[in-house]
Design a protein around this motif. Structure first.
Motif, PDB file in Angstrom:
ATOM      1  N   ALA A  30       1.034  -1.360   0.052  1.00 11.69           N
ATOM      2  CA  ALA A  30      -0.047  -0.030  -0.056  1.00 11.69           C
ATOM      3  C   ALA A  30       0.843   1.250   0.096  1.00 11.69           C
ATOM      4  CB  ALA A  30      -0.782  -0.051   1.152  1.00 11.69           C
ATOM      5  N   CYS A  48      -4.159   7.836  -3.529  1.00 12.99           N
ATOM      6  CA  CYS A  48      -5.449   8.289  -3.149  1.00 12.99           C
ATOM      7  C   CYS A  48      -5.830   9.674  -3.921  1.00 12.99           C
ATOM      8  CB  CYS A  48      -5.179   8.852  -1.588  1.00 12.99           C
ATOM      9  SG  CYS A  48      -4.708   7.742  -0.210  1.00 12.99           S
ATOM     10  N   GLN A  96      -5.183   0.503   4.375  1.00 11.98           N
ATOM     11  CA  GLN A  96      -5.044   0.867   3.012  1.00 11.98           C
ATOM     12  C   GLN A  96      -4.917  -0.254   2.115  1.00 11.98           C
ATOM     13  OE1 GLN A  96      -5.899   3.691   1.885  1.00 11.98           O
ATOM     14  NE2 GLN A  96      -5.291   3.704  -0.287  1.00 11.98           N
ATOM     15  N   PRO A 100      -8.571  -0.027   0.083  1.00 13.86           N
ATOM     16  CA  PRO A 100      -8.146   1.444  -0.252  1.00 13.86           C
ATOM     17  C   PRO A 100      -9.231   2.382  -0.199  1.00 13.86           C
ATOM     18  CG  PRO A 100      -7.614  -0.352  -1.952  1.00 13.86           C
ATOM     19  CD  PRO A 100      -8.545  -1.127  -0.946  1.00 13.86           C
ATOM     20  N   GLN A 101      -8.927   3.588   0.247  1.00 10.22           N
ATOM     21  CA  GLN A 101      -9.757   4.836   0.384  1.00 10.22           C
ATOM     22  C   GLN A 101      -8.918   6.052   0.244  1.00 10.22           C
ATOM     23  OE1 GLN A 101     -10.906   4.648   4.783  1.00 10.22           O
ATOM     24  NE2 GLN A 101      -9.600   2.746   4.542  1.00 10.22           N
ATOM     25  N   ASP A 103      -7.420   9.976   1.350  1.00  9.38           N
ATOM     26  CA  ASP A 103      -6.465  10.500   2.222  1.00  9.38           C
ATOM     27  C   ASP A 103      -7.569  10.841   3.693  1.00  9.38           C
ATOM     28  OD1 ASP A 103      -7.415  12.759   0.638  1.00  9.38           O
ATOM     29  OD2 ASP A 103      -5.739  13.771   1.728  1.00  9.38           O
ATOM     30  N   LEU A 106      -8.336   8.291   6.362  1.00  2.09           N
ATOM     31  CA  LEU A 106      -6.946   8.039   6.644  1.00  2.09           C
ATOM     32  C   LEU A 106      -6.288   9.076   7.854  1.00  2.09           C
ATOM     33  CD1 LEU A 106      -5.410   6.297   3.834  1.00  2.09           C
ATOM     34  CD2 LEU A 106      -6.670   5.378   5.587  1.00  2.09           C
TER      35      LEU A 106
END
Length: 176
Positions: A30, A48, A96, A100-101, A103, A106
């Motif tokens: 990641a 991202c 992540q 996955p996403q 920012d 996070l």
């Protein structure tokens, strides 16, 4: 810290934490294989995607304390202390990798982590030594800083709870 006796369960938790961090640092892809782990700022722009309205802006994750936390760059920010910083970096990288996403989510985790970081100052910033009281104190700190932002306080409290569950999983050897 050398004067303190470390119990067998705490030693096991430390070993699991080290393995968790090592896996995220060396075996996780990641944010790319050339991620500069030791930096307090990770530029994750290419990993991202930004909304079209923010296309010109970079996506940077700051593993820093609240001190000067509104700065637009790493200049003037205070990096989180180790080993807590590595724990949060590992948590973010593993999160992540699994889902996955952008920012934003996070960054909210990192914001919650900043309050937990502050609670561990008297214990060497060791995530293995987190207690329920630390999470409660972190939520209170958020509420004191932003008394009118109840929904934000609630959200950060929820993130602190998520971090506590992950910390507990690491300390007991359960899978994430």
């Amino acid at each position: 810290m050398a004067d303190r006796l470390i119990t067998r369960p705490e030693l096991n938790a430390l070993e699991r934490l080290e393995a968790f961090v090592a896996q995220a640092r060396y075996d996780c892809a990641a944010f790319g294989t050339n991620l500069e782990w030791d930096r307090a700022d990770w530029d994750v722009t290419t990993h991202c995607p930004r909304p079209v309205s923010k296309a010109a802006q970079k996506a940077v994750l700051y593993f820093t304390t609240h001190a000067n936390g509104e700065a637009k760059s790493i200049e003037g920010r205070v990096p989180m202390a180790e080993p807590f910083a590595s724990f949060i970096k590992a948590l973010i990288r593993r999160k992540q990798e699994s889902r996955p996403q952008g920012d934003g989510p996070l960054s909210r985790i990192i914001n919650a982590a900043r309050d937990l970081h502050d609670q561990l100052g008297d214990r060497g910033h060791d995530p293995v030594r987190l207690t329920h009281a630390d999470f409660a104190a972190a939520v209170i700190a958020v509420q004191k800083r932003s008394p009118s932002a109840r929904s934000r306080c609630w959200h950060i409290g929820q993130l602190a709870e998520s971090i506590s569950r992950l910390a507990l999983n690491v300390s007991t050897g359960q899978s994430l």
